[in-house]
Design a protein around this motif. Structure first.
Motif, PDB file in Angstrom:
ATOM      1  N   GLY A 246      12.364   8.181   7.513  1.00  0.00           N
ATOM      2  CA  GLY A 246      13.032   7.339   6.520  1.00  0.00           C
ATOM      3  C   GLY A 246      13.365   6.025   7.186  1.00  0.00           C
ATOM      4  O   GLY A 246      12.498   5.185   7.342  1.00  0.00           O
ATOM      5  N   LYS A 247      14.613   5.874   7.613  1.00  0.00           N
ATOM      6  CA  LYS A 247      14.983   4.610   8.249  1.00  0.00           C
ATOM      7  C   LYS A 247      14.749   4.639   9.768  1.00  0.00           C
ATOM      8  O   LYS A 247      15.043   3.666  10.462  1.00  0.00           O
ATOM      9  CB  LYS A 247      16.436   4.256   7.958  1.00  0.00           C
ATOM     10  CG  LYS A 247      16.659   3.857   6.517  1.00  0.00           C
ATOM     11  CD  LYS A 247      16.123   2.468   6.213  1.00  0.00           C
ATOM     12  CE  LYS A 247      16.030   2.199   4.728  1.00  0.00           C
ATOM     13  NZ  LYS A 247      14.805   2.777   4.106  1.00  0.00           N
ATOM     14  N   GLY A 248      14.260   5.731  10.306  1.00  0.00           N
ATOM     15  CA  GLY A 248      14.033   5.801  11.743  1.00  0.00           C
ATOM     16  C   GLY A 248      12.837   6.679  12.064  1.00  0.00           C
ATOM     17  O   GLY A 248      12.053   7.049  11.184  1.00  0.00           O
TER      18      GLY A 248
ATOM     19  N   ASN B 236       8.880  -3.556  10.725  1.00  0.00           N
ATOM     20  CA  ASN B 236      10.031  -3.066   9.966  1.00  0.00           C
ATOM     21  C   ASN B 236       9.644  -2.493   8.605  1.00  0.00           C
ATOM     22  O   ASN B 236      10.456  -2.479   7.682  1.00  0.00           O
ATOM     23  CB  ASN B 236      11.077  -4.174   9.758  1.00  0.00           C
ATOM     24  CG  ASN B 236      11.896  -4.389  10.998  1.00  0.00           C
ATOM     25  OD1 ASN B 236      12.082  -3.459  11.790  1.00  0.00           O
ATOM     26  ND2 ASN B 236      12.370  -5.593  11.194  1.00  0.00           N
ATOM     27  N   GLU B 237       8.394  -2.004   8.487  1.00  0.00           N
ATOM     28  CA  GLU B 237       7.964  -1.411   7.222  1.00  0.00           C
ATOM     29  C   GLU B 237       8.927  -0.312   6.771  1.00  0.00           C
ATOM     30  O   GLU B 237       9.227  -0.179   5.589  1.00  0.00           O
ATOM     31  CB  GLU B 237       6.556  -0.808   7.368  1.00  0.00           C
ATOM     32  CG  GLU B 237       5.427  -1.821   7.361  1.00  0.00           C
ATOM     33  CD  GLU B 237       5.161  -2.445   8.724  1.00  0.00           C
ATOM     34  OE1 GLU B 237       5.953  -2.234   9.660  1.00  0.00           O
ATOM     35  OE2 GLU B 237       4.143  -3.160   8.843  1.00  0.00           O
ATOM     36  N   HIS B 238       9.422   0.479   7.735  1.00  0.00           N
ATOM     37  CA  HIS B 238      10.270   1.614   7.366  1.00  0.00           C
ATOM     38  C   HIS B 238      11.631   1.171   6.853  1.00  0.00           C
ATOM     39  O   HIS B 238      12.312   1.929   6.181  1.00  0.00           O
ATOM     40  CB  HIS B 238      10.439   2.559   8.555  1.00  0.00           C
ATOM     41  CG  HIS B 238      11.020   1.894   9.768  1.00  0.00           C
ATOM     42  ND1 HIS B 238      10.402   0.847  10.407  1.00  0.00           N
ATOM     43  CD2 HIS B 238      12.167   2.108  10.426  1.00  0.00           C
ATOM     44  CE1 HIS B 238      11.145   0.466  11.430  1.00  0.00           C
ATOM     45  NE2 HIS B 238      12.222   1.205  11.466  1.00  0.00           N
TER      46      HIS B 238
ATOM     47  N   ALA C 243       8.508   6.235   2.948  1.00  0.00           N
ATOM     48  CA  ALA C 243       8.179   6.108   4.370  1.00  0.00           C
ATOM     49  C   ALA C 243       8.134   7.440   5.113  1.00  0.00           C
ATOM     50  O   ALA C 243       7.448   7.568   6.125  1.00  0.00           O
ATOM     51  CB  ALA C 243       9.201   5.192   5.043  1.00  0.00           C
ATOM     52  N   ARG C 244       8.851   8.424   4.635  1.00  0.00           N
ATOM     53  CA  ARG C 244       9.025   9.650   5.403  1.00  0.00           C
ATOM     54  C   ARG C 244       7.690  10.335   5.674  1.00  0.00           C
ATOM     55  O   ARG C 244       6.828  10.403   4.802  1.00  0.00           O
ATOM     56  CB  ARG C 244       9.963  10.599   4.650  1.00  0.00           C
ATOM     57  CG  ARG C 244      10.561  11.678   5.526  1.00  0.00           C
ATOM     58  CD  ARG C 244      11.551  12.547   4.764  1.00  0.00           C
ATOM     59  NE  ARG C 244      12.745  11.815   4.367  1.00  0.00           N
ATOM     60  CZ  ARG C 244      13.158  11.697   3.104  1.00  0.00           C
ATOM     61  NH1 ARG C 244      12.481  12.256   2.132  1.00  0.00           N
ATOM     62  NH2 ARG C 244      14.246  11.013   2.836  1.00  0.00           N
TER      63      ARG C 244
ATOM     64  N   PHE D 198       0.829  -1.202   0.000  1.00  0.00           N
ATOM     65  CA  PHE D 198       0.000   0.000   0.000  1.00  0.00           C
ATOM     66  C   PHE D 198       0.862   1.250   0.000  1.00  0.00           C
ATOM     67  O   PHE D 198       0.633   2.167  -0.779  1.00  0.00           O
ATOM     68  CB  PHE D 198      -0.938   0.040   1.220  1.00  0.00           C
ATOM     69  CG  PHE D 198      -1.619   1.378   1.358  1.00  0.00           C
ATOM     70  CD1 PHE D 198      -2.698   1.700   0.563  1.00  0.00           C
ATOM     71  CD2 PHE D 198      -1.127   2.345   2.240  1.00  0.00           C
ATOM     72  CE1 PHE D 198      -3.298   2.952   0.647  1.00  0.00           C
ATOM     73  CE2 PHE D 198      -1.724   3.594   2.324  1.00  0.00           C
ATOM     74  CZ  PHE D 198      -2.817   3.891   1.528  1.00  0.00           C
ATOM     75  N   TYR D 199       1.864   1.315   0.874  1.00  0.00           N
ATOM     76  CA  TYR D 199       2.669   2.537   1.000  1.00  0.00           C
ATOM     77  C   TYR D 199       3.428   2.822  -0.289  1.00  0.00           C
ATOM     78  O   TYR D 199       3.608   3.962  -0.689  1.00  0.00           O
ATOM     79  CB  TYR D 199       3.642   2.403   2.176  1.00  0.00           C
ATOM     80  CG  TYR D 199       2.946   2.111   3.484  1.00  0.00           C
ATOM     81  CD1 TYR D 199       2.226   3.098   4.142  1.00  0.00           C
ATOM     82  CD2 TYR D 199       2.992   0.848   4.053  1.00  0.00           C
ATOM     83  CE1 TYR D 199       1.572   2.829   5.337  1.00  0.00           C
ATOM     84  CE2 TYR D 199       2.349   0.569   5.247  1.00  0.00           C
ATOM     85  CZ  TYR D 199       1.641   1.560   5.884  1.00  0.00           C
ATOM     86  OH  TYR D 199       0.995   1.284   7.068  1.00  0.00           O
ATOM     87  N   ARG D 200       3.887   1.728  -0.974  1.00  0.00           N
ATOM     88  CA  ARG D 200       4.586   1.893  -2.249  1.00  0.00           C
ATOM     89  C   ARG D 200       3.652   2.451  -3.304  1.00  0.00           C
ATOM     90  O   ARG D 200       3.989   3.367  -4.042  1.00  0.00           O
ATOM     91  CB  ARG D 200       5.053   0.541  -2.770  1.00  0.00           C
ATOM     92  CG  ARG D 200       6.105  -0.031  -1.966  1.00  0.00           C
ATOM     93  CD  ARG D 200       6.566  -1.355  -2.569  1.00  0.00           C
ATOM     94  NE  ARG D 200       7.632  -1.797  -1.720  1.00  0.00           N
ATOM     95  CZ  ARG D 200       8.848  -1.325  -1.806  1.00  0.00           C
ATOM     96  NH1 ARG D 200       9.161  -0.493  -2.759  1.00  0.00           N
ATOM     97  NH2 ARG D 200       9.761  -1.690  -0.951  1.00  0.00           N
ATOM     98  N   GLN D 201       2.450   1.857  -3.389  1.00  0.00           N
ATOM     99  CA  GLN D 201       1.533   2.257  -4.449  1.00  0.00           C
ATOM    100  C   GLN D 201       0.970   3.651  -4.176  1.00  0.00           C
ATOM    101  O   GLN D 201       0.676   4.403  -5.098  1.00  0.00           O
ATOM    102  CB  GLN D 201       0.422   1.209  -4.596  1.00  0.00           C
ATOM    103  CG  GLN D 201       0.993  -0.083  -5.165  1.00  0.00           C
ATOM    104  CD  GLN D 201       0.074  -1.279  -5.010  1.00  0.00           C
ATOM    105  OE1 GLN D 201      -1.132  -1.129  -4.883  1.00  0.00           O
ATOM    106  NE2 GLN D 201       0.650  -2.474  -5.016  1.00  0.00           N
TER     107      GLN D 201
END
Lengths: 289, 410
Positions: free
Chosen positions: B373-375, B261-263, B271-272, B237-240
């Protein structure tokens, strides 16, 4: 107006996803009668290769998903064919067991080698505005790819010598052998091409779905339903079945919920196979390929 | 009969097999150590969650042993890997209870796995700790559920995001227990705060195509999307959403984003900016949290797993049990339960927590953070949030023999 356009695009997009995930299986199962339960994992492997080539090896995104992913999975398919599948031709149930084991081994192997949390790649092109809506440009691109795939496979099977040999060898290997063709090599090459198309599917879908080792499970049922629903003429059948299932599922999803949309796809498949046990092309378009 | 080496080997092998079949403890329980069992998936689809849980659990055990153990005896940790397979859960729980005679069993990730082992451990009178966030409602005096439940996180998340983004909310949720119940809490708190849930869509866990949903959301024009999506397929979902160019148009808040761990799986751009409510996140800037992360990094190296709520509460879980056993002066089950029921308090990396004697759940911190992003970056925290959902249905003080998983409906 906008809404009609959006529903249409979503339908086409859903159809194209079905075509992309089913075309490799159409060759391996439809043509070769090998029940490849590891089909979902071939897609998964293609996705992993595409993502890793882009992220870790720094290869251009398009080369990764369009060239490297199908190439690597195709070679892997040839290896699998030599080691396992070639001993099982004509024994459909045994291929089911063997490829099921293969799928478990591939999930475990990919988890061990690459890990189950790797960063994916974003889809290129961004959003395309259609009135009040915005759709992913990459999804529009996939619609074109699906059309190209269908036409490409159809053209190869119908109009090239390789396609003729492949079809002939599948239909009657002994006659093909009598005519000086080595069916063993034809089988190997055909399986490799089917695997490569599955790898391509993984590479193409990775930017939209991401990659995890267990992602194959999400595709396997839909791929088999599409190929079986399509029937004997593998390309035409896959295209027709994808069109029917994809559009019904999406339309139902738009007017109800995604859960009912999923159920509608299965229901239509049930209905089609009840009325046309040989698949759509078992009754209509019988001379198509 | 002369006793040759071969027949000796044979007979001792037969003896060993007999001992196994008879369920006799093969490893004699040394009088001076305490056996503690953990059942966490280290392979299969759930290992994203399970592997870090084993690491933090072992860290807690090391720390307890370094500080002199429990009541002067060292802990011996028995680790079982159920391989994301529910049948193995039941078998391993029996082994932990009967063969290892564990003083306490920690484990279970999904609610399904918890409901497999909880009755087994209750039947064999073995204390059970479940350290994962879940939908709430377990009511069993033999069991302690320490993770956050929806009421704890959603209650604080909703007013914050309504205030920041606006009152119209579109909810998308995983179609099972956790998603359904959390979606009901979202609706309740949104309405309590003067907002409106314009639609709620549920998705089976294997859905990867969110195209139609994204169009529906665009048509509904909400001020924000509340995501209660779960698992690897739903990350699509987040990608699309990003691919459709919606990322900067409509903001997303979630109680699940990051827990799986989605992020890490998504790219930074995808993700941001997502707002996340949880019981812990690794970047939390308190001395206890920083110290915990440093100790974890010292044991597992600088490229260690991301520490979300689940592994961190697992770490606290063992410490909480050890503290209670020290207070009770014994590891005997009822004595430890009674210690935990008498206004038990604990300070850990997630902040202060308190065991609720009536539900065996924890009052604990709820945090709101924004994905970078990663956090994650801290936004606000709320200490000692009550497990209000389970409190509404469960009272172990009045009914100590209760043994149920209540389906909480609002």
């Amino acid at each position: 107006m906008d809404r009609t356009a959006i529903v249409l695009i979503e339908m086409l997009s859903s159809i194209s996803t079905l075509v992309i995930i089913a075309i490799g299986l159409a060759i391996i199962f439809g043509m070769m009668r090998v029940i490849n339960i590891a089909h979902g994992e071939f897609i998964m492997l293609g996705g992993y290769i595409g993502v890793i080539a882009t992220q870790r090896w720094g290869v251009n995104f398009w080369i990764s998903i369009l060239v490297i992913a199908p190439l690597v999975v195709g070679l892997f398919g040839v290896l699998v064919e030599r080691l396992v599948i070639r001993r099982l031709y004509g024994r459909m149930v045994d291929t089911l067991l063997a490829t099921w084991g293969l799928s478990l081994a591939m999930i475990g192997g990919v988890t061990m080698i690459f890990g189950n949390t790797i960063e994916g790649v974003s889809a290129p092109f961004g959003g395309v505005r259609i009135g009040a809506f915005s759709v992913s440009g990459y999804r529009l691109f996939l619609i074109l790819v699906a059309v190209a795939l269908l036409l490409g496979v159809l053209a190869v099977l119908r109009y090239t010598k390789a396609g003729l040999i492949a079809r002939g060898a599948m239909q009657n290997p002994r006659m093909a052998a009598a005519l000086g063709i080595d069916p063993d090599r034809v089988y190997m090459a055909t399986f490799g091409v089917g695997a490569a198309l599955s790898g391509l599917a993984g590479g193409l879908l990775a930017p939209l779905t991401g990659v995890i080792p267990t992602m194959g499970a999400a595709f396997i049922a839909q791929a088999f339903i599409t190929v079986i629903g399509g029937g004997a003429a593998i390309v035409t059948g896959t295209g027709l079945a994808a069109t029917l299932f994809g559009s019904v599922a999406k339309l139902v999803e738009f007017v109800s919920t995604p859960v009912i949309g999923d159920a509608a796809l299965l229901f239509v498949a049930l209905f089609v196979l009840r009325l046309l046990p040989q698949g759509i092309t078992g009754r209509f378009f019988r001379r198509a390929s | 009969m002369s006793l040759t080496r071969r027949s000796m080997l044979k007979s001792s092998a037969a003896l060993g097999a007999g001992a196994l079949a008879g369920g006799m403890p093969l490893i004699a329980e040394a009088a001076d150590e305490i056996v503690v069992a953990q059942i966490h998936d280290m392979s299969g689809g759930l290992d994203i969650y399970g592997a870090p849980m084993v690491e933090t659990f072992n860290l807690a055990a090391d720390e307890i042993n370094a500080a002199g153990g429990v009541n002067g005896k060292p802990l011996r940790i028995v680790t079982y890997d159920p391989q994301s397979n529910m049948q193995l859960y039941s078998q391993l729980a029996q082994q932990a209870a009967l063969r290892d005679r564990a003083a306490v069993v920690h484990g279970g990730i999904t609610s399904a796995s918890r409901e497999v082992i909880r009755p087994v451990l209750r039947r064999f009178n073995t204390l059970y700790f479940y350290n994962t966030l879940y939908e709430g409602g377990v009511c069993d005096r033999n069991t302690f559920c320490l993770g956050t439940t929806p009421a704890q996180t959603v209650e604080k998340l909703v007013p914050y995001v309504l205030n920041r983004f606006g009152p119209k909310v579109y909810t998308i949720a995983a179609d099972y227990n956790y998603g359904q119940i959390t979606a009901a809490w979202v609706k309740k708190y949104v309405e309590d705060n003067g907002g409106e849930v314009v639609a709620t869509d549920f998705f089976p866990l294997d859905v990867t195509d969110f195209g139609a949903t994204i169009s529906r959301i665009q048509q509904a024009q909400p001020d924000m999307v509340m995501s209660i999506l779960v698992g690897g397929a739903h990350v699509s979902f987040y990608r699309q959403w990003f691919a459709a160019g919606m990322k900067d148009a409509i903001p997303i808040a979630s109680t699940t984003f990051g827990g799986g761990n989605e992020h890490i799986i998504l790219t930074d751009d995808e993700a941001r900016g997502i707002i996340y409510a949880c019981g812990y996140f690794m970047e939390l800037d308190t001395p206890a949290s920083k110290d915990f992360v440093a100790r974890f990094a010292a044991k597992y190296g600088p490229n260690h797993s991301y520490l979300s709520e689940i592994p961190t509460v697992t770490y606290e879980g063992l410490h909480i049990w050890a503290k209670a056993a020290n207070m009770a002066g014994t590891t005997e089950r009822m004595a430890v339960i009674e210690a935990l029921e008498s206004d038990f308090e604990f300070d850990g990396p997630t902040g202060p927590s308190k065991i609720d004697a009536a539900t065996h759940h924890a009052y604990r911190s709820a945090f709101i953070a924004e994905c970078t992003g990663k956090g994650f970056q801290f936004i606000e925290s709320h200490e000692l949030q009550p497990p209000a959902d389970t409190q509404a249905v469960c009272d172990l003080i009045a009914n100590p023999d209760e043994n149920q998983h209540f389906q909480i409906s609002l």
